[in-house]
Scaffold this active site. Structure first.
Site, PDB file in Angstrom:
ATOM      1  N   SER A 244      -4.208  -3.214  -2.157  1.00 21.33           N
ATOM      2  CA  SER A 244      -4.445  -3.894  -1.022  1.00 21.33           C
ATOM      3  C   SER A 244      -4.782  -5.356  -1.395  1.00 21.33           C
ATOM      4  O   SER A 244      -4.988  -5.729  -2.574  1.00 21.33           O
ATOM      5  CB  SER A 244      -5.863  -3.316  -0.193  1.00 21.33           C
ATOM      6  OG  SER A 244      -6.379  -4.204   0.653  1.00 21.33           O
TER       7      SER A 244
ATOM      8  N   CYS B 186       0.754  -1.179   0.065  1.00 17.64           N
ATOM      9  CA  CYS B 186      -0.010   0.108  -0.032  1.00 17.64           C
ATOM     10  C   CYS B 186       0.891   1.259  -0.163  1.00 17.64           C
ATOM     11  O   CYS B 186       0.596   2.050  -0.691  1.00 17.64           O
ATOM     12  CB  CYS B 186      -0.904   0.045   1.169  1.00 17.64           C
ATOM     13  SG  CYS B 186      -0.313   0.011   2.787  1.00 17.64           S
TER      14      CYS B 186
ATOM     15  N   HIS C  41      -3.072   0.889   7.096  1.00 14.27           N
ATOM     16  CA  HIS C  41      -3.109   0.895   5.684  1.00 14.27           C
ATOM     17  C   HIS C  41      -3.321   2.326   5.254  1.00 14.27           C
ATOM     18  O   HIS C  41      -3.934   3.320   6.134  1.00 14.27           O
ATOM     19  CB  HIS C  41      -4.521   0.246   5.238  1.00 14.27           C
ATOM     20  CG  HIS C  41      -4.892   0.018   3.985  1.00 14.27           C
ATOM     21  ND1 HIS C  41      -4.076  -0.541   3.087  1.00 14.27           N
ATOM     22  CD2 HIS C  41      -5.862   0.557   3.296  1.00 14.27           C
ATOM     23  CE1 HIS C  41      -4.382  -0.525   1.819  1.00 14.27           C
ATOM     24  NE2 HIS C  41      -5.630   0.032   1.841  1.00 14.27           N
TER      25      HIS C  41
END
Length: 243
Positions: free
Chosen positions: A121, A69, A104
């Protein structure tokens, strides 16, 4: 021995709309694939100046290795740099699932009065979002709803500032200008905070607070002797390496 095919880096064409261009960038990232190996192929230090991170992005296009990410955010910035109408900013999530915390990050996009995102992702609905969301909070709530499908509860959302389009900028990316503990807030409250922040961003009221410290370090360096000034970037690099 068959050589793995290297996906071509997308080139913007004048005939393309911005959503088509963003789709081409996301398709390219997907062709690089998500890195499931457990080994990160590219070192990304968030405190580095933008210019250094753009060099790493170039390396990503040369190596064509799988990415995670954070690398996708840097690559997304690099590939959208020539489009001043496209504003880019980082969006970070801290979630909780089964006794563990997860982090994330995606690249938020604002263009023509609409929000969307680019990213990578393991989950297809936790990366790119189309440029169709009318407000920043609509985009954030969309991510929150996607997380719920995987039984993740979103604890914190961090929004950074718009990233300059100048690839040689010495300014670091401001990763977290607004930090919201969304699990402790009502959605109406979250929406209010996000919309005020988004409005200030669009009006360019917000100035990078965390970008001031490198500037201070640089201005302090002017009074040092040349010998000590040459050594100071190394000292700073060593400090950053430890973090």
């Amino acid at each position: 021995c068959v050589q793995p095919s290297v996906p071509p880096v997308p080139n913007y064409k004048l005939s393309m709309s911005i959503p088509e261009w963003l789709q081409a960038i996301q398709t390219y990232m997907k062709m690089l694939q998500y890195n499931h190996t457990g080994t990160q192929f590219f070192e990304i230090r968030k405190t580095r100046p933008l210019s250094g991170l753009m060099e790493t992005a170039k390396e990503m296009t040369r190596e064509s290795l799988p990415i995670k990410c954070l690398e996708a955010v840097i690559l997304g910035i690099y590939l959208t740099n020539g489009q001043p109408s496209v504003e880019r900013f980082p969006i970070s999530f801290k979630t909780h699932f089964s006794g563990n915390y997860f982090h994330h990050v995606v690249l938020g996009i604002y263009c023509n009065g609409r929000y969307g995102s680019l990213g990578m992702s393991r989950r297809s609905d936790l990366m790119d979002k189309p440029l169709t969301y009318r407000t920043l909070s609509d985009l954030i709530f969309e991510f929150e709803d996607s997380y719920k499908k995987y039984l993740h509860s979103v604890k914190k959302v961090k929004i950074g500032l718009y990233i300059p389009h100048e690839p040689h900028s010495f300014q670091p990316i401001v990763w977290k200008q607004l930090v919201l503990s969304v699990s402790k807030m009502m959605r109406t409250e979250v929406r209010k905070e996000l919309e005020k922040f988004a409005r200030d961003m669009r009006m360019k009221i917000l100035k990078p607070s965390s970008a001031h410290s490198p500037m201070k370090e640089r201005s302090r360096g002017k009074s040092l002797s040349p010998r000590r000034r040459q050594a100071s970037p190394q000292r700073r690099t060593c400090r950053r390496d430890k973090s």
